[in-house]
Design a protein around this motif. Sequence first.
Motif, PDB file in Angstrom:
ATOM      1  N   PRO A  33       0.817  -1.217   0.000  1.00 45.04           N
ATOM      2  CA  PRO A  33       0.000   0.000   0.000  1.00 45.04           C
ATOM      3  C   PRO A  33       0.854   1.273   0.000  1.00 45.04           C
ATOM      4  O   PRO A  33       1.897   1.342   0.645  1.00 45.04           O
ATOM      5  CB  PRO A  33      -0.799  -0.093   1.309  1.00 45.04           C
ATOM      6  N   GLY A  34       0.396   2.252  -0.753  1.00 46.81           N
ATOM      7  CA  GLY A  34       1.047   3.558  -0.753  1.00 46.81           C
ATOM      8  C   GLY A  34       2.201   3.681  -1.718  1.00 46.81           C
ATOM      9  O   GLY A  34       2.105   4.383  -2.708  1.00 46.81           O
ATOM     10  N   VAL A  35       3.287   2.986  -1.458  1.00 46.92           N
ATOM     11  CA  VAL A  35       4.501   3.192  -2.245  1.00 46.92           C
ATOM     12  C   VAL A  35       4.777   2.091  -3.263  1.00 46.92           C
ATOM     13  O   VAL A  35       5.621   2.253  -4.135  1.00 46.92           O
ATOM     14  CB  VAL A  35       5.730   3.351  -1.328  1.00 46.92           C
ATOM     15  N   GLY A  36       4.080   0.982  -3.186  1.00 48.97           N
ATOM     16  CA  GLY A  36       4.373  -0.153  -4.050  1.00 48.97           C
ATOM     17  C   GLY A  36       4.294   0.175  -5.528  1.00 48.97           C
ATOM     18  O   GLY A  36       5.202  -0.156  -6.304  1.00 48.97           O
ATOM     19  N   ASP A  37       3.220   0.845  -5.929  1.00 43.91           N
ATOM     20  CA  ASP A  37       3.063   1.189  -7.344  1.00 43.91           C
ATOM     21  C   ASP A  37       4.126   2.185  -7.803  1.00 43.91           C
ATOM     22  O   ASP A  37       4.607   2.117  -8.939  1.00 43.91           O
ATOM     23  CB  ASP A  37       1.664   1.748  -7.615  1.00 43.91           C
ATOM     24  N   LEU A  38       4.520   3.092  -6.925  1.00 44.28           N
ATOM     25  CA  LEU A  38       5.562   4.057  -7.284  1.00 44.28           C
ATOM     26  C   LEU A  38       6.923   3.383  -7.449  1.00 44.28           C
ATOM     27  O   LEU A  38       7.674   3.711  -8.373  1.00 44.28           O
ATOM     28  CB  LEU A  38       5.649   5.174  -6.240  1.00 44.28           C
ATOM     29  N   VAL A  39       7.237   2.453  -6.571  1.00 46.83           N
ATOM     30  CA  VAL A  39       8.501   1.720  -6.680  1.00 46.83           C
ATOM     31  C   VAL A  39       8.514   0.904  -7.969  1.00 46.83           C
ATOM     32  O   VAL A  39       9.503   0.910  -8.719  1.00 46.83           O
ATOM     33  CB  VAL A  39       8.726   0.815  -5.448  1.00 46.83           C
ATOM     34  N   ALA A  40       7.414   0.232  -8.266  1.00 45.82           N
ATOM     35  CA  ALA A  40       7.318  -0.558  -9.495  1.00 45.82           C
ATOM     36  C   ALA A  40       7.454   0.344 -10.721  1.00 45.82           C
ATOM     37  O   ALA A  40       8.126  -0.013 -11.698  1.00 45.82           O
ATOM     38  CB  ALA A  40       6.003  -1.325  -9.527  1.00 45.82           C
ATOM     39  N   ALA A  41       6.841   1.529 -10.691  1.00 40.99           N
ATOM     40  CA  ALA A  41       6.955   2.472 -11.806  1.00 40.99           C
ATOM     41  C   ALA A  41       8.392   2.959 -11.955  1.00 40.99           C
ATOM     42  O   ALA A  41       8.868   3.186 -13.076  1.00 40.99           O
ATOM     43  CB  ALA A  41       6.007   3.648 -11.611  1.00 40.99           C
ATOM     44  N   GLY A  42       9.091   3.115 -10.842  1.00 38.00           N
ATOM     45  CA  GLY A  42      10.503   3.515 -10.910  1.00 38.00           C
ATOM     46  C   GLY A  42      11.350   2.462 -11.614  1.00 38.00           C
ATOM     47  O   GLY A  42      12.220   2.798 -12.424  1.00 38.00           O
ATOM     48  N   LEU A  43      11.087   1.195 -11.327  1.00 39.76           N
ATOM     49  CA  LEU A  43      11.811   0.123 -12.014  1.00 39.76           C
ATOM     50  C   LEU A  43      11.471   0.119 -13.501  1.00 39.76           C
ATOM     51  O   LEU A  43      12.341  -0.094 -14.350  1.00 39.76           O
ATOM     52  CB  LEU A  43      11.485  -1.226 -11.377  1.00 39.76           C
ATOM     53  N   SER A  44      10.221   0.370 -13.817  1.00 37.48           N
ATOM     54  CA  SER A  44       9.802   0.443 -15.219  1.00 37.48           C
ATOM     55  C   SER A  44      10.444   1.640 -15.916  1.00 37.48           C
ATOM     56  O   SER A  44      10.802   1.563 -17.097  1.00 37.48           O
ATOM     57  CB  SER A  44       8.284   0.542 -15.310  1.00 37.48           C
ATOM     58  N   ALA A  45      10.582   2.737 -15.196  1.00 43.15           N
ATOM     59  CA  ALA A  45      11.209   3.936 -15.763  1.00 43.15           C
ATOM     60  C   ALA A  45      12.670   3.679 -16.119  1.00 43.15           C
ATOM     61  O   ALA A  45      13.202   4.285 -17.064  1.00 43.15           O
ATOM     62  CB  ALA A  45      11.090   5.106 -14.791  1.00 43.15           C
ATOM     63  N   TYR A  46      13.325   2.793 -15.394  1.00 47.92           N
ATOM     64  CA  TYR A  46      14.714   2.451 -15.712  1.00 47.92           C
ATOM     65  C   TYR A  46      14.808   1.871 -17.130  1.00 47.92           C
ATOM     66  O   TYR A  46      15.735   2.203 -17.881  1.00 47.92           O
ATOM     67  CB  TYR A  46      15.263   1.457 -14.678  1.00 47.92           C
ATOM     68  N   ILE A  47      13.852   1.026 -17.498  1.00 49.23           N
ATOM     69  CA  ILE A  47      13.858   0.443 -18.840  1.00 49.23           C
ATOM     70  C   ILE A  47      13.716   1.555 -19.883  1.00 49.23           C
ATOM     71  O   ILE A  47      14.422   1.568 -20.897  1.00 49.23           O
ATOM     72  CB  ILE A  47      12.743  -0.616 -18.982  1.00 49.23           C
ATOM     73  N   ILE A  48      12.856   2.521 -19.619  1.00 51.15           N
ATOM     74  CA  ILE A  48      12.674   3.636 -20.550  1.00 51.15           C
ATOM     75  C   ILE A  48      13.934   4.487 -20.619  1.00 51.15           C
ATOM     76  O   ILE A  48      14.348   4.923 -21.700  1.00 51.15           O
ATOM     77  CB  ILE A  48      11.452   4.481 -20.154  1.00 51.15           C
ATOM     78  N   ALA A  49      14.565   4.725 -19.478  1.00 50.19           N
ATOM     79  CA  ALA A  49      15.795   5.521 -19.459  1.00 50.19           C
ATOM     80  C   ALA A  49      16.898   4.840 -20.282  1.00 50.19           C
ATOM     81  O   ALA A  49      17.631   5.501 -21.028  1.00 50.19           O
ATOM     82  CB  ALA A  49      16.263   5.740 -18.021  1.00 50.19           C
ATOM     83  N   GLU A  50      17.007   3.538 -20.162  1.00 49.83           N
ATOM     84  CA  GLU A  50      18.003   2.807 -20.953  1.00 49.83           C
ATOM     85  C   GLU A  50      17.664   2.862 -22.439  1.00 49.83           C
ATOM     86  O   GLU A  50      18.550   2.977 -23.285  1.00 49.83           O
ATOM     87  CB  GLU A  50      18.111   1.353 -20.482  1.00 49.83           C
ATOM     88  N   ALA A  51      16.375   2.792 -22.767  1.00 45.37           N
ATOM     89  CA  ALA A  51      15.953   2.901 -24.169  1.00 45.37           C
ATOM     90  C   ALA A  51      16.301   4.288 -24.709  1.00 45.37           C
ATOM     91  O   ALA A  51      16.751   4.420 -25.849  1.00 45.37           O
ATOM     92  CB  ALA A  51      14.461   2.633 -24.291  1.00 45.37           C
ATOM     93  N   ALA A  52      16.123   5.313 -23.900  1.00 50.98           N
ATOM     94  CA  ALA A  52      16.493   6.668 -24.315  1.00 50.98           C
ATOM     95  C   ALA A  52      17.999   6.781 -24.510  1.00 50.98           C
ATOM     96  O   ALA A  52      18.468   7.431 -25.453  1.00 50.98           O
ATOM     97  CB  ALA A  52      16.008   7.681 -23.270  1.00 50.98           C
ATOM     98  N   ARG A  53      18.762   6.125 -23.645  1.00 56.13           N
ATOM     99  CA  ARG A  53      20.221   6.134 -23.780  1.00 56.13           C
ATOM    100  C   ARG A  53      20.657   5.469 -25.081  1.00 56.13           C
ATOM    101  O   ARG A  53      21.661   5.846 -25.674  1.00 56.13           O
ATOM    102  CB  ARG A  53      20.854   5.425 -22.574  1.00 56.13           C
ATOM    103  N   MET A  54      19.852   4.503 -25.548  1.00 63.61           N
ATOM    104  CA  MET A  54      20.149   3.834 -26.816  1.00 63.61           C
ATOM    105  C   MET A  54      19.571   4.602 -28.002  1.00 63.61           C
ATOM    106  O   MET A  54      19.584   4.126 -29.123  1.00 63.61           O
ATOM    107  CB  MET A  54      19.623   2.395 -26.797  1.00 63.61           C
ATOM    108  N   LYS A  55      19.039   5.786 -27.717  1.00 63.76           N
ATOM    109  CA  LYS A  55      18.556   6.722 -28.726  1.00 63.76           C
ATOM    110  C   LYS A  55      17.351   6.221 -29.521  1.00 63.76           C
ATOM    111  O   LYS A  55      17.268   6.407 -30.730  1.00 63.76           O
ATOM    112  CB  LYS A  55      19.701   7.129 -29.661  1.00 63.76           C
ATOM    113  N   LEU A  56      16.396   5.611 -28.823  1.00 62.40           N
ATOM    114  CA  LEU A  56      15.138   5.272 -29.479  1.00 62.40           C
ATOM    115  C   LEU A  56      14.387   6.553 -29.805  1.00 62.40           C
ATOM    116  O   LEU A  56      14.523   7.546 -29.087  1.00 62.40           O
ATOM    117  CB  LEU A  56      14.283   4.372 -28.571  1.00 62.40           C
ATOM    118  N   PRO A  57      13.596   6.556 -30.867  1.00 63.21           N
ATOM    119  CA  PRO A  57      12.861   7.771 -31.245  1.00 63.21           C
ATOM    120  C   PRO A  57      11.874   8.202 -30.156  1.00 63.21           C
ATOM    121  O   PRO A  57      11.370   7.381 -29.385  1.00 63.21           O
ATOM    122  CB  PRO A  57      12.092   7.359 -32.504  1.00 63.21           C
TER     123      PRO A  57
END
Length: 126
Positions: free
Chosen positions: A49-73
């Motif tokens: 409760p409370g922080v679980g979804d935010l922590v999970a979204a943070g882990l998901s954001a890491y995948i997006i950050a790595e995709a941005a580092r690889m210069k995806l459009p």
Amino acid sequence: MPDRRQEQAGGGADATRARLSRLAWLLDSSIRLPGGFRIGLDGLIGLVPGVGDLVAAGLSAYIIAEAARMKLPAGVLARMGLNVLLELLVGAIPLFGDLFDFAFKANQRNVRLMDAHFDKMDRTRA
């Protein structure tokens, strides 16, 4: 597993893609339930409760950050971000959101978007 220096030296995109694919599997499908349905750590973390979804979204954001580092459009990155945002917003709804988290698998969707982009680039070069 190669470290970041090896990835940057050459062949880094393939190693990063493999690492992100493993992470997405761990977050979305690593636990087999009776009946063959698979869930991952993302959904379990979201149950806190409370922080679980935010922590999970943070882990998901890491995948997006790595995709941005690889210069995806930007368009692919935006779709990836929308997947995570949808999972975060719907995941916040008690009970229904938790079931949605287990079924939607935003991380694996995002890795498939990334792979599709690179596959398209490979076909264009060939």
